[in-house]
Design an enzyme around this catalytic site. Sequence first.
Site, PDB file in Angstrom:
ATOM      1  N   ASP A 170      -4.355 -64.409  67.351  1.00 51.42           N
ATOM      2  CA  ASP A 170      -3.253 -63.809  68.153  1.00 51.42           C
ATOM      3  C   ASP A 170      -2.022 -63.641  67.064  1.00 51.42           C
ATOM      4  O   ASP A 170      -1.771 -64.729  66.538  1.00 51.42           O
ATOM      5  CB  ASP A 170      -3.011 -64.882  69.194  1.00 51.42           C
TER       6      ASP A 170
ATOM      7  N   ASP B  66       0.214 -59.377  70.091  1.00 49.26           N
ATOM      8  CA  ASP B  66       0.735 -59.908  71.391  1.00 49.26           C
ATOM      9  C   ASP B  66       1.912 -58.785  71.560  1.00 49.26           C
ATOM     10  O   ASP B  66       2.575 -58.331  70.616  1.00 49.26           O
ATOM     11  CB  ASP B  66       1.150 -61.316  71.015  1.00 49.26           C
TER      12      ASP B  66
ATOM     13  N   GLU C  67      -2.049 -55.725  72.971  1.00 48.42           N
ATOM     14  CA  GLU C  67      -1.580 -56.138  74.327  1.00 48.42           C
ATOM     15  C   GLU C  67      -0.327 -55.295  74.568  1.00 48.42           C
ATOM     16  O   GLU C  67       0.461 -55.315  74.015  1.00 48.42           O
ATOM     17  CB  GLU C  67      -1.112 -57.630  74.373  1.00 48.42           C
TER      18      GLU C  67
ATOM     19  N   HIS D 233      -5.118 -65.952  79.711  1.00 52.60           N
ATOM     20  CA  HIS D 233      -4.110 -67.133  80.179  1.00 52.60           C
ATOM     21  C   HIS D 233      -2.864 -66.668  80.759  1.00 52.60           C
ATOM     22  O   HIS D 233      -2.249 -67.736  81.100  1.00 52.60           O
ATOM     23  CB  HIS D 233      -3.764 -67.507  78.620  1.00 52.60           C
ATOM     24  N   ASP D 234      -2.552 -65.535  81.158  1.00 49.77           N
ATOM     25  CA  ASP D 234      -1.593 -64.934  81.820  1.00 49.77           C
ATOM     26  C   ASP D 234      -1.716 -64.708  83.143  1.00 49.77           C
ATOM     27  O   ASP D 234      -0.685 -64.369  83.784  1.00 49.77           O
ATOM     28  CB  ASP D 234      -0.809 -63.831  81.231  1.00 49.77           C
TER      29      ASP D 234
HETATM   30  C1  GLC Z   1       1.987 -62.036  75.881  1.00 49.91           C
HETATM   31  C2  GLC Z   1       1.411 -63.432  76.062  1.00 49.91           C
HETATM   32  C3  GLC Z   1       1.992 -64.507  76.774  1.00 49.91           C
HETATM   33  C4  GLC Z   1       3.422 -64.740  76.212  1.00 49.91           C
HETATM   34  C5  GLC Z   1       3.998 -63.428  75.873  1.00 49.91           C
HETATM   35  C6  GLC Z   1       5.352 -63.604  74.952  1.00 49.91           C
HETATM   36  O1  GLC Z   1       2.404 -61.457  77.092  1.00 49.91           O
HETATM   37  O2  GLC Z   1       0.230 -63.282  76.574  1.00 49.91           O
HETATM   38  O3  GLC Z   1       1.371 -65.643  77.184  1.00 49.91           O
HETATM   39  O4  GLC Z   1       3.997 -65.711  77.007  1.00 49.91           O
HETATM   40  O5  GLC Z   1       3.502 -62.389  75.140  1.00 49.91           O
HETATM   41  O6  GLC Z   1       4.891 -63.824  73.640  1.00 49.91           O
END
Ligand code: GLC
Length: 541
Positions: free
Chosen positions: A97, A194, A245, A319-320
């Site tokens: 990541d 990310d 993402e 995880h979110d």
């Molecule tokens: C992404 C991650 C999340 C994190 C955010 C800031 O959305 O998946 O868990 O809090 O980025 O890094």
Amino acid sequence: MNSKFKEYAIYQIYPKSFQDTNSDGFGDLEGVIKRLPLLAKLGIDMIWLSPFYKSHQYDNGYDVDDYKSIDPRYGDFEVFDRLVAEAKKYNIGIMLDMVFNHTSIHHEWFQESLKGNKKYQDYYIWKDEEEITNWESKFGGSAWEYCEELDKYYLHLYHPNQADLNWKNPQVRNEFSDVLRFWMDKGVKGFRFDVINVTTKPDVYEDDHIGDGRRFYTDGPQLMGWMHEIYDKAGFDESIVTVAELSSTSIENSNKYTNPKNGIFSMAFNFHHLKVDYVDGNKWTVTDMDWNDFFTLIDEWQRKAEEQDGWSAWFLNNHDQPRAVSRFGNPEKYHYESATALATLTHLMRGTPYVYQGEEIGMTNPDYESIDDYEDYESTNYYKILVENGTSEEDALKAINFKSRDNSRAPLRWDDSEYGGFSDVEPWIGVNKDKSINYMDAINDKHSVFYHYQDLIRLRKEHKAIAYGSYKSLYFDDKVYIFERAYEDEKLVVLINVSEEEYELSDTIKETIKDGNIISNNYSNFNFSKLAPYQAVVVSI
Ligand code: GLC
Ligand code: CA
């Protein structure tokens, strides 16, 4: 670009909650090694590891202190190298990541900027009081934080201790190339980027009178060029699998980024399908999903990805997100059926499926009893905001229970012991009290959710129509979704009932599937005319 990733199933591990091996209550990399045989049994091709770098853990590692390090709480380079080598024996690649939109305020670059080092000040986005905007942080509150040392404000789109980096500075982009090179040299085969599309900050900062500011910094035109440049400098290996993402993106942008001709990622996550149960854009609401809206949206993404030669990463859990079976299924009455129906949906769409740790046994939300049981900053901060704005504590907790990210961060339940076989001491966050959903029971039951996932992953490799086929919707409404995947002379019809009622198929559908062979089914029978509650069937015609 190599397109092997279309045949992959990628498994996400949140190291902090996966498996503790040294009795400190935190998961670790040794724990990942320990569980590799089970993941190999599941059949996955790649493991995406959420961050394990040095971090103060304000956002569980997404606040990175040092990109080229391993936090001692998770292990060290010896363990990491062993993990890469052991995974390789099972033909499983490791994906890391890359959190490049921001660093932790404890990162050396930020610390140097506080000391007055101009070079590093230009790594971040600093503004004087009169220049700051009304933008909001995605975790609630202002996106600007005052810093006494410099008498200036810095931008943070997420946690106040996650300072946004200034991507316009070529030195910052060089640092990223260096980080990618570092991990590729360690045998890493994939990267997840990310919130990569919020790195494109505008030249002029202005107030947003109709939104939270995102329209000024999301999906800017520089991203394509920047990523090509970063890869070139890193000496990027073309076989590396990348996934973006994408925050609040559009279909067109997602497809542009993932188009094999000039694209920058193998595939991309979008979140629109997981916002269908928001009310007026508000996440903190407890409502039933309108499946017709969901399928309308999915159908459009599927069609356009094919037309525009883009590639999606599909998922209902990460995880979110809260646990999908609690959110969209019925774990009390139809645990197996709804968990497997949701799996069939994710794995049969056109795109690469992701499995988030525990979904393969149908893990549910832990239903924490008090706001004090939550660790996540977004959850606790929004709880405060909800209560301040007049929501009762009870309703605020209900909303957090339903949507909190901690729902999926409860430790993986390996067995039915007190701490779930995750650890032998009390873990950093509460274990789901429901002991009945655990890995060992799932493995010992040939008819468990686990084996349905195993079948789906195997089928993807056996039927080219799943990995490479075209997509066409045959029918959907608020109860069922029926679509076709076709490749050369093979045609698959996927029929999914997401309701708790039996569903009589139309004559046209019956006619289409009547001579077909069932290749996947989460019930022991199917009479080609009616779907049982949450029944999901794949017919080869
Ligand atoms: C992404 C991650 C999340 C994190 C955010 C800031 O959305 O998946 O868990 O809090 O980025 O890094
Ligand atoms: Ca540990």
